[in-house]
Design a protein around this motif. Structure first.
Motif, PDB file in Angstrom:
ATOM      1  N   ALA A   1       0.837  -1.201   0.000  1.00  0.00           N
ATOM      2  CA  ALA A   1       0.000   0.000   0.000  1.00  0.00           C
ATOM      3  C   ALA A   1       0.872   1.250   0.000  1.00  0.00           C
ATOM      4  O   ALA A   1       0.561   2.254  -0.656  1.00  0.00           O
ATOM      5  N   VAL A   2       1.993   1.192   0.721  1.00  0.00           N
ATOM      6  CA  VAL A   2       2.923   2.325   0.765  1.00  0.00           C
ATOM      7  C   VAL A   2       3.601   2.498  -0.595  1.00  0.00           C
ATOM      8  O   VAL A   2       3.764   3.624  -1.083  1.00  0.00           O
ATOM      9  N   ASN A   3       3.985   1.392  -1.218  1.00  0.00           N
ATOM     10  CA  ASN A   3       4.608   1.455  -2.544  1.00  0.00           C
ATOM     11  C   ASN A   3       3.633   2.044  -3.573  1.00  0.00           C
ATOM     12  O   ASN A   3       4.019   2.839  -4.431  1.00  0.00           O
ATOM     13  N   THR A   4       2.348   1.640  -3.474  1.00  0.00           N
ATOM     14  CA  THR A   4       1.322   2.178  -4.367  1.00  0.00           C
ATOM     15  C   THR A   4       1.169   3.682  -4.172  1.00  0.00           C
ATOM     16  O   THR A   4       1.100   4.451  -5.134  1.00  0.00           O
ATOM     17  N   ALA A   5       1.118   4.099  -2.901  1.00  0.00           N
ATOM     18  CA  ALA A   5       0.975   5.525  -2.583  1.00  0.00           C
ATOM     19  C   ALA A   5       2.146   6.317  -3.140  1.00  0.00           C
ATOM     20  O   ALA A   5       1.971   7.413  -3.694  1.00  0.00           O
ATOM     21  N   THR A   6       3.346   5.771  -3.017  1.00  0.00           N
ATOM     22  CA  THR A   6       4.532   6.455  -3.532  1.00  0.00           C
ATOM     23  C   THR A   6       4.466   6.591  -5.046  1.00  0.00           C
ATOM     24  O   THR A   6       4.751   7.662  -5.606  1.00  0.00           O
ATOM     25  N   GLY A   7       4.050   5.508  -5.730  1.00  0.00           N
ATOM     26  CA  GLY A   7       3.958   5.528  -7.189  1.00  0.00           C
ATOM     27  C   GLY A   7       2.957   6.546  -7.698  1.00  0.00           C
ATOM     28  O   GLY A   7       3.251   7.335  -8.613  1.00  0.00           O
ATOM     29  N   PHE A   8       1.750   6.568  -7.122  1.00  0.00           N
ATOM     30  CA  PHE A   8       0.718   7.524  -7.547  1.00  0.00           C
ATOM     31  C   PHE A   8       1.116   8.960  -7.197  1.00  0.00           C
ATOM     32  O   PHE A   8       0.850   9.886  -7.956  1.00  0.00           O
ATOM     33  N   ASN A   9       1.738   9.122  -6.041  1.00  0.00           N
ATOM     34  CA  ASN A   9       2.133  10.468  -5.619  1.00  0.00           C
ATOM     35  C   ASN A   9       3.202  11.046  -6.544  1.00  0.00           C
ATOM     36  O   ASN A   9       3.161  12.229  -6.896  1.00  0.00           O
ATOM     37  N   ASP A  10       4.158  10.212  -6.956  1.00  0.00           N
ATOM     38  CA  ASP A  10       5.211  10.679  -7.854  1.00  0.00           C
ATOM     39  C   ASP A  10       4.643  11.144  -9.192  1.00  0.00           C
ATOM     40  O   ASP A  10       5.141  12.105  -9.793  1.00  0.00           O
ATOM     41  N   LYS A  11       3.589  10.472  -9.657  1.00  0.00           N
ATOM     42  CA  LYS A  11       3.026  10.780 -10.977  1.00  0.00           C
ATOM     43  C   LYS A  11       1.952  11.867 -10.938  1.00  0.00           C
ATOM     44  O   LYS A  11       1.817  12.663 -11.872  1.00  0.00           O
ATOM     45  N   LEU A  12       1.142  11.885  -9.852  1.00  0.00           N
ATOM     46  CA  LEU A  12      -0.039  12.759  -9.842  1.00  0.00           C
ATOM     47  C   LEU A  12      -0.009  13.841  -8.765  1.00  0.00           C
ATOM     48  O   LEU A  12      -0.849  14.737  -8.768  1.00  0.00           O
ATOM     49  N   ASP A  13       0.929  13.731  -7.823  1.00  0.00           N
ATOM     50  CA  ASP A  13       0.961  14.645  -6.675  1.00  0.00           C
ATOM     51  C   ASP A  13      -0.390  14.621  -5.948  1.00  0.00           C
ATOM     52  O   ASP A  13      -1.133  15.606  -5.897  1.00  0.00           O
ATOM     53  N   ILE A  14      -0.713  13.462  -5.385  1.00  0.00           N
ATOM     54  CA  ILE A  14      -1.994  13.281  -4.690  1.00  0.00           C
ATOM     55  C   ILE A  14      -2.104  14.246  -3.508  1.00  0.00           C
ATOM     56  O   ILE A  14      -1.097  14.750  -3.004  1.00  0.00           O
ATOM     57  N   THR A  15      -3.335  14.513  -3.075  1.00  0.00           N
ATOM     58  CA  THR A  15      -3.546  15.409  -1.928  1.00  0.00           C
ATOM     59  C   THR A  15      -3.836  14.652  -0.639  1.00  0.00           C
ATOM     60  O   THR A  15      -3.740  15.214   0.444  1.00  0.00           O
ATOM     61  N   GLY A  16      -4.195  13.379  -0.760  1.00  0.00           N
ATOM     62  CA  GLY A  16      -4.509  12.612   0.443  1.00  0.00           C
ATOM     63  C   GLY A  16      -4.761  11.156   0.127  1.00  0.00           C
ATOM     64  O   GLY A  16      -4.848  10.757  -1.047  1.00  0.00           O
ATOM     65  N   VAL A  17      -4.884  10.366   1.186  1.00  0.00           N
ATOM     66  CA  VAL A  17      -5.058   8.917   1.064  1.00  0.00           C
ATOM     67  C   VAL A  17      -6.299   8.488   1.836  1.00  0.00           C
ATOM     68  O   VAL A  17      -6.612   9.057   2.885  1.00  0.00           O
ATOM     69  N   VAL A  18      -7.000   7.493   1.298  1.00  0.00           N
ATOM     70  CA  VAL A  18      -8.097   6.841   2.016  1.00  0.00           C
ATOM     71  C   VAL A  18      -7.696   5.377   2.207  1.00  0.00           C
ATOM     72  O   VAL A  18      -7.416   4.677   1.239  1.00  0.00           O
ATOM     73  N   LEU A  19      -7.637   4.935   3.457  1.00  0.00           N
ATOM     74  CA  LEU A  19      -7.309   3.540   3.757  1.00  0.00           C
ATOM     75  C   LEU A  19      -8.597   2.744   3.879  1.00  0.00           C
ATOM     76  O   LEU A  19      -9.470   3.075   4.686  1.00  0.00           O
ATOM     77  N   THR A  20      -8.735   1.689   3.078  1.00  0.00           N
ATOM     78  CA  THR A  20      -9.932   0.852   3.148  1.00  0.00           C
ATOM     79  C   THR A  20      -9.615  -0.475   3.835  1.00  0.00           C
ATOM     80  O   THR A  20      -8.463  -0.836   4.019  1.00  0.00           O
ATOM     81  N   LYS A  21     -10.686  -1.179   4.204  1.00  0.00           N
ATOM     82  CA  LYS A  21     -10.599  -2.513   4.810  1.00  0.00           C
ATOM     83  C   LYS A  21      -9.778  -2.505   6.101  1.00  0.00           C
ATOM     84  O   LYS A  21      -9.075  -3.456   6.417  1.00  0.00           O
ATOM     85  N   LEU A  22      -9.880  -1.395   6.844  1.00  0.00           N
ATOM     86  CA  LEU A  22      -9.150  -1.302   8.107  1.00  0.00           C
ATOM     87  C   LEU A  22      -9.771  -2.192   9.171  1.00  0.00           C
ATOM     88  O   LEU A  22      -9.210  -2.380  10.236  1.00  0.00           O
ATOM     89  N   ASP A  23     -10.980  -2.711   8.881  1.00  0.00           N
ATOM     90  CA  ASP A  23     -11.628  -3.627   9.812  1.00  0.00           C
ATOM     91  C   ASP A  23     -11.219  -5.065   9.542  1.00  0.00           C
ATOM     92  O   ASP A  23     -11.609  -5.971  10.273  1.00  0.00           O
ATOM     93  N   GLY A  24     -10.431  -5.288   8.516  1.00  0.00           N
ATOM     94  CA  GLY A  24      -9.997  -6.641   8.185  1.00  0.00           C
ATOM     95  C   GLY A  24      -8.772  -7.038   8.972  1.00  0.00           C
ATOM     96  O   GLY A  24      -8.373  -6.384   9.931  1.00  0.00           O
ATOM     97  N   ASP A  25      -8.134  -8.124   8.547  1.00  0.00           N
ATOM     98  CA  ASP A  25      -6.963  -8.656   9.244  1.00  0.00           C
ATOM     99  C   ASP A  25      -5.719  -7.892   8.797  1.00  0.00           C
ATOM    100  O   ASP A  25      -4.801  -8.444   8.201  1.00  0.00           O
ATOM    101  N   THR A  26      -5.699  -6.582   9.074  1.00  0.00           N
ATOM    102  CA  THR A  26      -4.582  -5.756   8.650  1.00  0.00           C
ATOM    103  C   THR A  26      -3.580  -5.581   9.783  1.00  0.00           C
ATOM    104  O   THR A  26      -3.959  -5.490  10.947  1.00  0.00           O
ATOM    105  N   ARG A  27      -2.311  -5.510   9.432  1.00  0.00           N
ATOM    106  CA  ARG A  27      -1.271  -5.422  10.456  1.00  0.00           C
ATOM    107  C   ARG A  27      -0.942  -3.983  10.836  1.00  0.00           C
ATOM    108  O   ARG A  27      -0.219  -3.733  11.779  1.00  0.00           O
ATOM    109  N   GLY A  28      -1.451  -3.026  10.088  1.00  0.00           N
ATOM    110  CA  GLY A  28      -1.291  -1.627  10.477  1.00  0.00           C
ATOM    111  C   GLY A  28      -0.121  -0.915   9.846  1.00  0.00           C
ATOM    112  O   GLY A  28       0.061   0.279  10.050  1.00  0.00           O
TER     113      GLY A  28
END
Length: 487
Positions: free
Chosen positions: A230-257
């Motif tokens: 997810a961090v690698n994806t955020a870095t890739g999109f940010n480098d190309k588009l200069d994103i303004t923010g992130v939405v984290l989904t499925k935080l209720d799942g078996d995520t390690r944080g």
């Protein structure tokens, strides 16, 4: 649930410090080692972990924490503050354009929940700001993407602008923006295409849409369950588009944080929202300080209060308080309270936000089976209106009839009615100002009714469950003494 593994590891890491009047440098080194391992296991970015651990250690050593009072508590405080800082310190609000409409461009890989998140965001804008959003369906590649967006939009009554799958996405956005301007929509949410991975064709298309639409927000939707990816994806999109923010989904799942703890530090862009659930209302503003408290097992009372305010009705709350005072709380009220708790995310979600009960070992295995709630609801629906309003009339023959109607054993019905009576007594005591009534509530009260096997305590601190256990033991000793006297 999210962060459970990380929370447990961090709590274990700091367990050696608790109860010590003085903490040595070797104790601190061992604790820092365990914290480092806990963060790495949670898939937090290595550089972020390295910086975090060094900062905590330097602060603990530099401010003479080890020689001060309650060094363990001070180290927990430092860890909490640094976790908050790593995730962004303050909540980041949604940017709003000075001119109408505010344009929000949703981007992300396939499977991250982009379309559903667009629906949740539109629903949030409608309910909280009374906004009039418009969707633009710019994903012409994924099968049934437009149908999915229209189904989501139908749930929340938001219009969708679409031109099918044979028109260039940039042209769809151009005409969609003209439609929004004509209809005076104050928000436009562009649902763009995704890929299984970042590629040049996708980025060129998104860059062209960005150039045309000049969005106020470019929100990247990432799946929290993918961890470091997810961090690698955020870095890739940010480098190309200069994103303004992130939405984290499925935080209720078996995520390690790891994603929540790494994205801000790696990209410099804030996490604006988190999705925890399937309902259109399950999108919350991301508060780094509250998330840090939850990660450390310290609860999140502010979010709990906000959730309660969202589902509560002042008149109904006043009526319920009056019924508690008059001891006239009935099964209709009980059903209403169950519905409200369900809207707040269920009993498990509520307990995890209460300090002391969040990740408490005594409640670690207190899984609440949805079937138990369904059985209770069926039992209440098997009662006549008179029986619901006047539980005192429930004699053995009525209980047998209710059990047959609900398809449940009569013993289960008897147990539920007994627990309901206990809860009524407790609520009566509370309404008279006796907050200690909750502490005297033996296991099997409200928690037992919800399938957890443990009642809830009035004190929202760490001693809550222990008090109930002690009180139960005291009651048992009293009964034994009483029986001896009788003999």
């Amino acid at each position: 649930m999210a962060f459970e593994g990380l929370t447990e590891r961090l709590q274990n890491a700091m367990k050696t410090l608790r109860g010590k009047g003085k903490v040595s440098e070797s104790d601190l080194r061992e604790t820092m080692r365990e914290i480092r391992l806990a963060l790495l296991e949670a898939d937090v970015n290595f550089d972020v972990v390295k910086t975090f651990v060094k900062t905590v250690r330097d602060r603990a050593m530099g401010s003479k924490v080890l020689d001060g009072l309650n060094p363990a508590q001070q180290i927990v405080k430092i860890v909490n503050e640094e976790l908050t800082k790593t995730m962004g310190s303050d909540a980041s609000e949604l940017n709003k354009s000075p001119k109408i409409p505010t344009i929000i461009m949703m981007v992300g890989l396939q499977g991250a929940g982009k379309t559903t998140t667009a629906g949740k965001l539109a629903n949030k804008l409608k309910t909280e700001q009374h906004a009039r959003p418009l969707f633009i369906a710019a994903d012409v590649y994924r099968p049934a993407a437009i149908d999915q967006l229209e189904q989501v939009a139908k749930q929340i009554d938001v219009p969708v602008f679409q031109l099918g799958t044979d028109v260039d996405p940039v042209e769809i956005v151009r005409q969609g923006l003209a439609k929004a301007e004509a209809d005076k929509n104050d928000y436009v949410i562009i649902d763009t295409a995704g890929r299984l991975q970042i590629d040049e064709q996708l980025m060129d298309e998104l860059a062209n849409i960005k150039k045309l639409a000049d969005p106020t927000e470019i929100l990247l939707v990432v799946d929290a369950m993918t961890g470091q990816n997810a961090v690698n994806t955020a870095t890739g999109f940010n480098d190309k588009l200069d994103i303004t923010g992130v939405v984290l989904t499925k935080l209720d799942g078996d995520t390690r944080g790891g994603a929540a703890l790494s994205i801000r530090a790696v990209t410099g862009k804030p996490i604006k929202f988190v999705g925890e659930g399937e309902k259109m209302s399950d999108l919350d503003t991301f508060h780094p300080d509250r998330m840090a408290s939850r990660i450390l097992g310290m609860g999140d009372m502010l979010t709990l209060i906000e959730k309660a305010q969202q589902v509560s009705d002042e008149k109904r709350a006043a009526d319920l308080e009056q019924k508690m005072r008059e001891n006239s709380f009935d099964f209709n009220d009980f059903l209403d309270q169950m519905d409200q708790m369900n809207k707040m995310g269920g009993m498990e979600s509520i307990m995890k936000m209460i300090p002391g009960l969040a990740n408490n070992p005594a409640l670690a295995n207190a899984q609440i089976d949805p079937k138990d709630l369904a059985h209770m609801r069926a039992t209440v629906y098997s009662m006549t209106p008179q029986e619901r309003e006047h539980p005192d009339v429930l004699n053995p023959s009525r209980r047998r009839r209710i059990a047959a109607g609900a398809g449940r054993p009569v013993q289960e019905v008897n147990r539920m009615i007994k627990q309901f009576d206990q809860m009524k007594k407790m609520m009566k005591q509370m309404s008279n100002g006796n907050m200690g009534a909750l502490d005297q509530m033996v296991p099997g009260g409200l928690g037992g009714m919800m399938g957890s096997g443990s009642g809830m305590s009035g004190r929202l601190g760490k001693m809550a469950v222990n008090r109930m256990v002690r009180q139960t033991k005291k009651n048992k000793k009293k009964r034994l003494k009483k029986n001896k006297r009788r003999r």
